[in-house]
Design a protein around this motif. Sequence first.
Motif, PDB file in Angstrom:
ATOM      1  N   SER A 132       1.107  19.600  13.827  1.00 44.89           N
ATOM      2  CA  SER A 132       0.329  18.506  13.230  1.00 44.89           C
ATOM      3  C   SER A 132       0.352  18.588  11.716  1.00 44.89           C
ATOM      4  O   SER A 132       0.528  17.582  11.030  1.00 44.89           O
ATOM      5  CB  SER A 132      -1.117  18.538  13.722  1.00 44.89           C
ATOM      6  OG  SER A 132      -1.173  18.275  15.098  1.00 44.89           O
ATOM      7  N   ASN A 135       3.835  17.647  10.429  1.00 45.98           N
ATOM      8  CA  ASN A 135       4.035  16.204  10.558  1.00 45.98           C
ATOM      9  C   ASN A 135       3.290  15.427   9.468  1.00 45.98           C
ATOM     10  O   ASN A 135       3.795  14.436   8.951  1.00 45.98           O
ATOM     11  CB  ASN A 135       3.597  15.742  11.946  1.00 45.98           C
ATOM     12  CG  ASN A 135       4.030  14.345  12.252  1.00 45.98           C
ATOM     13  OD1 ASN A 135       5.164  13.948  11.965  1.00 45.98           O
ATOM     14  ND2 ASN A 135       3.140  13.566  12.839  1.00 45.98           N
ATOM     15  N   ARG A 136       2.104  15.870   9.113  1.00 42.16           N
ATOM     16  CA  ARG A 136       1.298  15.177   8.092  1.00 42.16           C
ATOM     17  C   ARG A 136       1.765  15.431   6.673  1.00 42.16           C
ATOM     18  O   ARG A 136       1.639  14.565   5.819  1.00 42.16           O
ATOM     19  CB  ARG A 136      -0.173  15.621   8.188  1.00 42.16           C
ATOM     20  CG  ARG A 136      -0.947  15.029   9.320  1.00 42.16           C
ATOM     21  CD  ARG A 136      -2.457  15.305   9.195  1.00 42.16           C
ATOM     22  NE  ARG A 136      -2.815  16.617   8.683  1.00 42.16           N
ATOM     23  CZ  ARG A 136      -2.988  17.710   9.413  1.00 42.16           C
ATOM     24  NH1 ARG A 136      -2.829  17.654  10.717  1.00 42.16           N
ATOM     25  NH2 ARG A 136      -3.341  18.860   8.868  1.00 42.16           N
TER      26      ARG A 136
END
Length: 146
Positions: A132, A135-136
């Motif tokens: 996560s 990805n961010r």
Amino acid sequence: MLKNYKNILVALDGSKITDRVLDKAIDAAKRNQTHLDILNVLELKQFSDTYGNAISSDIIYNLVEDTRKQLANYKTRSENAGLTDVSVHIRFGNPKTVIAQEFPKDHNNNLIIIGQTGLNALERFMIGSVTSYVNRTAQCDVLIIK
């Protein structure tokens, strides 16, 4: 139109989906006829909870040697699949920042391939998912393998 990637990074952690993630990375590198960096990030902080503040040099040595052997197997597998430009890397540090920012900056990667998660639900809740975070915050494209 699909982007032509010049330098692909695959981050592997030895979790259950590692083989599938590596296969996807090999396919992507073959399609793009490009270099593949295979990375494993060792976070020694995770061992301090188990072994206390004094992590012996033997533990670190064995961990690095085991990781080297596994990465050599991944490289051989990649080459047997037809890739000719493969490098393996071990980095120490926080996997989130190493994978998302530090390594791609140092190696000019324009695609990161990573597994959905190597953590169980409780671990994701407590420390957050590396995937996560990558990805961010990554400056390049990220392909998440489920």
